[in-house]
Scaffold this active site. Sequence first.
Site, PDB file in Angstrom:
ATOM      1  N   LYS A 198       0.854  -1.187   0.000  1.00 30.21           N
ATOM      2  CA  LYS A 198       0.000   0.000   0.000  1.00 30.21           C
ATOM      3  C   LYS A 198       0.890   1.237   0.000  1.00 30.21           C
ATOM      4  CE  LYS A 198      -3.542   2.398   2.629  1.00 30.21           C
ATOM      5  NZ  LYS A 198      -4.549   2.294   3.679  1.00 30.21           N
ATOM      6  N   ARG A 208     -10.733   9.994   2.089  1.00 33.84           N
ATOM      7  CA  ARG A 208     -10.556  10.681   3.378  1.00 33.84           C
ATOM      8  C   ARG A 208     -11.651  11.720   3.584  1.00 33.84           C
ATOM      9  NH1 ARG A 208      -3.928  11.041   3.113  1.00 33.84           N
ATOM     10  NH2 ARG A 208      -3.606   8.776   3.100  1.00 33.84           N
ATOM     11  N   LYS A 221       1.312  10.052   5.552  1.00 36.26           N
ATOM     12  CA  LYS A 221       1.463   8.666   5.996  1.00 36.26           C
ATOM     13  C   LYS A 221       2.735   8.013   5.467  1.00 36.26           C
ATOM     14  CE  LYS A 221      -3.527   8.057   6.713  1.00 36.26           C
ATOM     15  NZ  LYS A 221      -4.682   7.127   6.629  1.00 36.26           N
ATOM     16  N   GLU A 237       7.337  -6.661   1.035  1.00 33.49           N
ATOM     17  CA  GLU A 237       6.126  -6.475   1.850  1.00 33.49           C
ATOM     18  C   GLU A 237       5.156  -7.640   1.652  1.00 33.49           C
ATOM     19  OE1 GLU A 237       5.079  -4.593   4.134  1.00 33.49           O
ATOM     20  OE2 GLU A 237       6.152  -2.688   4.077  1.00 33.49           O
ATOM     21  N   LYS A 252      -2.301  -1.461  -3.770  1.00 28.15           N
ATOM     22  CA  LYS A 252      -3.151  -0.271  -3.690  1.00 28.15           C
ATOM     23  C   LYS A 252      -2.304   0.989  -3.781  1.00 28.15           C
ATOM     24  CE  LYS A 252      -6.172   1.947  -0.376  1.00 28.15           C
ATOM     25  NZ  LYS A 252      -6.488   2.052   1.005  1.00 28.15           N
ATOM     26  N   SER A 278     -10.430   5.600  -4.397  1.00 28.29           N
ATOM     27  CA  SER A 278     -11.363   6.713  -4.563  1.00 28.29           C
ATOM     28  C   SER A 278     -10.912   7.734  -5.608  1.00 28.29           C
ATOM     29  CB  SER A 278     -11.567   7.398  -3.218  1.00 28.29           C
ATOM     30  OG  SER A 278     -10.322   7.796  -2.662  1.00 28.29           O
ATOM     31  N   TYR A 317     -15.478   0.932  -6.264  1.00 26.25           N
ATOM     32  CA  TYR A 317     -16.758   1.601  -6.012  1.00 26.25           C
ATOM     33  C   TYR A 317     -17.722   1.396  -7.186  1.00 26.25           C
ATOM     34  CZ  TYR A 317     -14.022   3.880  -2.369  1.00 26.25           C
ATOM     35  OH  TYR A 317     -13.230   4.108  -1.271  1.00 26.25           O
TER      36      TYR A 317
END
Length: 328
Positions: A198, A208, A221, A237, A252, A278, A317
């Site tokens: 990610k 968000r 982040k 990872e 992602k 998103s 979505y």
Amino acid sequence: MPSYPTSRLRRPRLKAFSRDLVRESSLSVHDLIWTIILSDGDKARDPVSSLPGVDRINIDELVKDAKRAVKLGIPAIAMFPHINPALKDAVGSEALNPKGLVPEAIRAVKKAVPDLGIIVDVALDPYTDHGHDGVMQGDEIINDITVDALADGAIILAEAGADIVAPSDMMDGRVGAIRQNLDRHGHHNVLIMSYAAKYASGFYGPYRDAIGTSSALRGDKRTYQMDPSNSDEALREVAFDIEEGADMVMVKPGLPYLDIIQRVKSELSYPTYAFQVSGECAMIMAAAQNGWIDEKRVIMESLTCFKRAGCDGILTYFAPKVAEWLAE
Ligand code: PBG
């Protein structure tokens, strides 16, 4: 390999039947995971302005959408909560409330449509007042304290009936800790889909907004999510998460990271998913609403490209409208 004029690559493209016969990848409704924003607000459906076509919904509406998912043949939904800011604190305690919004939502969906797969994020960001995915000391997100909280949170979700828990926090060691805690509590059949690679991405902006963390988020982040410049690190990872017990791994965001998906799938041969996030959805919708691109065509193309890259499924979505288009 013969070349022109012995071989003419346009020959199989000429007719629809031969295009059908040579097609290498295709999208099915079974590839779709419907991402849903759940809210504890007082509106049943509340549109997210930066995410056209997506509403924050309450539990009653969620149950309706879950039934719609089953009718359409969508195998699973993934839920993300918008939490009343009054319930947020520095350590995200609400994530451990067995009567919280998400556990109640899981129970409601399981009661209405027991066979629909339920995926839930294991993450603190919807619950912390600073918007980070972990517990902070000063400016640092403290890894091991966060991992303990996540492992406890996973039990609450499993107990409510979640089929798949999806740690989306990018702390080190969280998959192993969650697996061990689930097993210790008798939840050996609960799957883990890890947000394995990610990235610290600008494409999460509308999400968000949707869950109400964008204004609160202090800093960024980058100390836990990956640098978009890196690829080998993604394989480390993913390999760690598989070793720690992940059943499925995710990359992602999606479209800008198809090279990562392709490497993960071909080098590790594990069930591999992508999250069409998103911002990707918002970009397509914004251009479509301006008449600059054809909405259906571009959405179908984007999802087919995930399949071509090697995805076993896609969190999106767009899932319900795509399922409808596929059924036409
Ligand atoms: C956070 C989380 C994020 C998304 C899912 N879970 C965003 C973030 O890391 O800030 C993004 C989803 C999207 O953009 O659609 N745990």
